[in-house]
Write a protein that holds these residues in place. Structure first.
Motif, PDB file in Angstrom:
ATOM      1  N   HIS A 153      -5.260 -41.998   4.339  1.00 58.80           N
ATOM      2  CA  HIS A 153      -5.659 -41.189   3.182  1.00 58.80           C
ATOM      3  C   HIS A 153      -4.447 -40.594   2.460  1.00 58.80           C
ATOM      4  O   HIS A 153      -4.612 -39.713   1.626  1.00 58.80           O
ATOM      5  CB  HIS A 153      -6.605 -40.071   3.616  1.00 58.80           C
ATOM      6  N   PHE A 154      -3.252 -41.074   2.804  1.00 62.15           N
ATOM      7  CA  PHE A 154      -2.007 -40.588   2.196  1.00 62.15           C
ATOM      8  C   PHE A 154      -1.811 -39.100   2.487  1.00 62.15           C
ATOM      9  O   PHE A 154      -1.375 -38.326   1.646  1.00 62.15           O
ATOM     10  CB  PHE A 154      -1.997 -40.846   0.683  1.00 62.15           C
ATOM     11  N   GLY A 155      -2.179 -38.735   3.726  1.00 60.92           N
ATOM     12  CA  GLY A 155      -1.964 -37.365   4.165  1.00 60.92           C
ATOM     13  C   GLY A 155      -0.507 -37.115   4.525  1.00 60.92           C
ATOM     14  O   GLY A 155       0.346 -38.004   4.427  1.00 60.92           O
ATOM     15  N   ASP A 156      -0.219 -35.907   4.965  1.00 64.07           N
ATOM     16  CA  ASP A 156       1.144 -35.513   5.326  1.00 64.07           C
ATOM     17  C   ASP A 156       1.330 -35.549   6.837  1.00 64.07           C
ATOM     18  O   ASP A 156       0.381 -35.324   7.605  1.00 64.07           O
ATOM     19  CB  ASP A 156       1.448 -34.105   4.818  1.00 64.07           C
ATOM     20  N   TYR A 157       2.562 -35.777   7.256  1.00 62.40           N
ATOM     21  CA  TYR A 157       2.857 -35.753   8.686  1.00 62.40           C
ATOM     22  C   TYR A 157       4.340 -35.480   8.892  1.00 62.40           C
ATOM     23  O   TYR A 157       5.191 -35.994   8.180  1.00 62.40           O
ATOM     24  CB  TYR A 157       2.461 -37.068   9.371  1.00 62.40           C
ATOM     25  N   LEU A 158       4.603 -34.650   9.861  1.00 62.07           N
ATOM     26  CA  LEU A 158       5.960 -34.452  10.353  1.00 62.07           C
ATOM     27  C   LEU A 158       6.216 -35.490  11.432  1.00 62.07           C
ATOM     28  O   LEU A 158       5.298 -35.863  12.173  1.00 62.07           O
ATOM     29  CB  LEU A 158       6.122 -33.049  10.933  1.00 62.07           C
ATOM     30  N   GLY A 159       7.453 -35.949  11.545  1.00 63.61           N
ATOM     31  CA  GLY A 159       7.817 -36.874  12.607  1.00 63.61           C
ATOM     32  C   GLY A 159       9.001 -36.327  13.370  1.00 63.61           C
ATOM     33  O   GLY A 159      10.049 -36.036  12.783  1.00 63.61           O
TER      34      GLY A 159
ATOM     35  N   THR B 100     -12.664 -55.527  -2.059  1.00 64.88           N
ATOM     36  CA  THR B 100     -13.605 -56.603  -1.795  1.00 64.88           C
ATOM     37  C   THR B 100     -13.135 -57.452  -0.614  1.00 64.88           C
ATOM     38  O   THR B 100     -12.020 -57.287  -0.111  1.00 64.88           O
ATOM     39  CB  THR B 100     -13.743 -57.517  -3.028  1.00 64.88           C
ATOM     40  N   LYS B 101     -14.000 -58.391  -0.216  1.00 63.89           N
ATOM     41  CA  LYS B 101     -13.613 -59.315   0.849  1.00 63.89           C
ATOM     42  C   LYS B 101     -12.385 -60.123   0.422  1.00 63.89           C
ATOM     43  O   LYS B 101     -11.475 -60.363   1.220  1.00 63.89           O
ATOM     44  CB  LYS B 101     -14.778 -60.250   1.179  1.00 63.89           C
ATOM     45  N   LYS B 102     -12.351 -60.525  -0.856  1.00 61.64           N
ATOM     46  CA  LYS B 102     -11.195 -61.261  -1.370  1.00 61.64           C
ATOM     47  C   LYS B 102      -9.955 -60.377  -1.347  1.00 61.64           C
ATOM     48  O   LYS B 102      -8.848 -60.837  -1.034  1.00 61.64           O
ATOM     49  CB  LYS B 102     -11.473 -61.747  -2.793  1.00 61.64           C
ATOM     50  N   GLY B 103     -10.108 -59.094  -1.672  1.00 62.48           N
ATOM     51  CA  GLY B 103      -8.992 -58.161  -1.646  1.00 62.48           C
ATOM     52  C   GLY B 103      -8.402 -58.005  -0.260  1.00 62.48           C
ATOM     53  O   GLY B 103      -7.180 -57.893  -0.086  1.00 62.48           O
TER      54      GLY B 103
ATOM     55  N   ARG C 252      -6.275 -49.970   3.235  1.00 62.00           N
ATOM     56  CA  ARG C 252      -6.500 -50.411   4.615  1.00 62.00           C
ATOM     57  C   ARG C 252      -7.894 -50.016   5.093  1.00 62.00           C
ATOM     58  O   ARG C 252      -8.431 -50.612   6.027  1.00 62.00           O
ATOM     59  CB  ARG C 252      -5.466 -49.785   5.561  1.00 62.00           C
ATOM     60  N   LEU C 253      -8.444 -48.973   4.478  1.00 55.14           N
ATOM     61  CA  LEU C 253      -9.742 -48.465   4.895  1.00 55.14           C
ATOM     62  C   LEU C 253     -10.865 -49.260   4.247  1.00 55.14           C
ATOM     63  O   LEU C 253     -10.763 -49.681   3.100  1.00 55.14           O
ATOM     64  CB  LEU C 253      -9.881 -46.985   4.531  1.00 55.14           C
TER      65      LEU C 253
ATOM     66  N   GLU D 228     -11.166 -49.573   9.391  1.00 57.72           N
ATOM     67  CA  GLU D 228      -9.914 -50.008   8.784  1.00 57.72           C
ATOM     68  C   GLU D 228      -9.595 -51.396   9.292  1.00 57.72           C
ATOM     69  O   GLU D 228     -10.335 -51.938  10.102  1.00 57.72           O
ATOM     70  CB  GLU D 228      -8.776 -49.009   9.047  1.00 57.72           C
ATOM     71  N   ILE D 229      -8.523 -51.983   8.804  1.00 58.46           N
ATOM     72  CA  ILE D 229      -8.272 -53.403   9.023  1.00 58.46           C
ATOM     73  C   ILE D 229      -8.389 -53.804  10.494  1.00 58.46           C
ATOM     74  O   ILE D 229      -9.012 -54.806  10.826  1.00 58.46           O
ATOM     75  CB  ILE D 229      -6.887 -53.798   8.462  1.00 58.46           C
ATOM     76  N   SER D 230      -7.807 -53.043  11.397  1.00 62.85           N
ATOM     77  CA  SER D 230      -7.859 -53.411  12.820  1.00 62.85           C
ATOM     78  C   SER D 230      -8.515 -52.326  13.675  1.00 62.85           C
ATOM     79  O   SER D 230      -8.419 -52.381  14.899  1.00 62.85           O
ATOM     80  CB  SER D 230      -6.446 -53.701  13.348  1.00 62.85           C
TER      81      SER D 230
END
Length: 408
Positions: free
Chosen positions: A278-284, A389-392, A345-346, A259-261
């Motif tokens: 992956h647009f998963g679910d999470y409780l906070g 892509t790299k441009k993306g 991001r991936l 991913e990006i970093s």
């Protein structure tokens, strides 16, 4: 209809020894003793109320006919916990015994997947590092160590309270106790940092051989000391050279950018972060924590919790429930933007069927936006996937803005 994704849990510990000048997270300088026991009680009650409110464990509550049971089995099956991330603030200020009580209290309310990933952020300061083995015995199997730099002068400029040698010792200790995985957090683009200094920091991190490296550029965020008193940062050309040379060094050392970093040895990606992307679910749970929950009927809900520790603990003390500060429906028109903001991001391919499963929307919903992104050269179109892509990557914000609804 939505195919329910994995469910994770984020736990926020808001206290730090002192606030760093670049930090825009919900963290607060420690004043006096941390109300550990009371805060842990509040966290567990916060989780209990969320589980009840969102009916996350309800499979045995209602007696049904066989046909009804089969029809509702998917929506009523208890959801197992995929990963836990304890962040902050500085979670390692909580005692190992307190972390153990927290994890046992969580598992008593919601069952864990096999081989669940449990990450805790920690400072490399001597006192916290000495407790790594105790945290591990209490159930933590992955530690993220906030190194940021290996130069004492740069650490002082960043407001860090540890030194270079403490950071090195913390990494050695993480190896010695046999953690399943550990991460080093490292910044580049620091005040008055040269290319040579940034790459030297990265070389030292690689030499310490962590399973995972989060290597990211310092950015100046509003509501920080650096925003009101901006330091001198490297220019864009230097930053690009640092990234290109650093990326090559990481690749040569066997790290894969996923991913990006985020860079990891093969098989050691952060499962918790992958679930976010992956647009998963999470409780906070905890002060200011955010959550996202999907439902089989097609709804997606976002939540935030009371932000300030005093307000959060007041809710516990005064029996003012719930701890939620806000709850909002993710509108259908906003889902493409939210999905791709995370998913692109991936580095890996983005399966087209995942968009349908996670958003509940047909591909026809985004046909014009996808065509535009392809024409711009931001993504490539495969038979069953898209690939940024790299441009993306370079024009990421422009790419993502293309999926915003007309109302935004």
């Amino acid at each position: 209809m939505i195919s329910l994704p994995p469910l994770s849990l984020y736990v926020h510990i808001p206290w730090c020894v002192q606030k760093c000048p670049y930090c825009d997270f919900n963290s607060h300088a420690q004043k006096g003793e941390i109300p550990e026991s009371q805060y842990l009680d509040a966290l567990l009650e916060d989780l209990k109320l969320d589980i009840e409110h969102y009916q996350l464990s309800q499979s045995s509550k209602v007696s049904q006919s066989s046909e009804e049971s089969q029809q509702s089995k998917a929506s009523q099956a208890p959801r197992l916990l995929h990963s836990i991330f304890i962040g902050g603030g500085t979670p390692s200020l909580i005692s190992p015994q307190g972390i153990g009580r927290l994890l046992r209290g969580i598992e008593a309310q919601i069952a864990f997947e096999d081989k669940i990933e449990i990450t805790m952020e920690a400072n490399p300061g001597t006192i916290e590092a000495e407790r790594f083995a105790e945290f591990q015995r209490q159930g933590v199997n992955r530690i993220s160590i906030g190194v940021q730099s290996f130069e004492d002068e740069k650490l002082q400029a960043l407001g860090r309270i540890h030194g270079k040698q403490e950071a090195i010792n913390a990494a050695h200790l993480a190896h010695k106790i046999g953690l399943n995985s550990f991460n080093l957090d490292l910044m580049h683009g620091l005040p008055n940092q040269t290319q040579a200094q940034a790459l030297s920091d990265l070389d030292k991190a690689i030499e310490l051989d962590p399973y995972h490296l989060s290597w990211y550029q310092l950015t100046i965020e509003p509501n920080t000391l650096f925003y009101s008193k901006p330091p001198i940062l490297p220019d864009d050309d230097d930053l690009w050279d640092i990234f290109e040379q650093g990326h090559q060094r990481l690749t040569d050392a066997g790290y894969v950018q996923y991913e990006i970093s985020g860079y990891s040895k093969p098989g050691y990606q952060c499962r918790h972060n992958l679930n976010y992307w992956h647009f998963g679910d999470y409780l906070g749970i905890g002060c200011g924590a955010h959550g996202k929950i999907s439902f089989a009927d097609g709804r997606i809900i976002r939540t935030t919790k009371i932000k300030h520790p005093k307000g959060y603990l007041s809710a516990y003390q005064n029996l003012v429930k719930p701890y939620r500060d806000s709850e909002s429906l993710v509108e259908i028109s906003d889902r493409p933007f939210e999905y791709f903001m995370n998913r692109f991001r991936l580095i890996e391919n983005c399966p087209k069927n995942e968009f349908v499963e996670r958003t509940g929307l047909p591909l026809s919903t985004i046909e014009s936006q996808i065509d535009w992104a392809i024409q711009q050269g931001y993504i490539n179109d495969g038979q069953d996937h898209w690939q940024i892509t790299k441009k993306g990557k370079l024009f990421f914000n422009d790419l993502i803005a293309g999926f915003m609804s007309d109302d935004e």
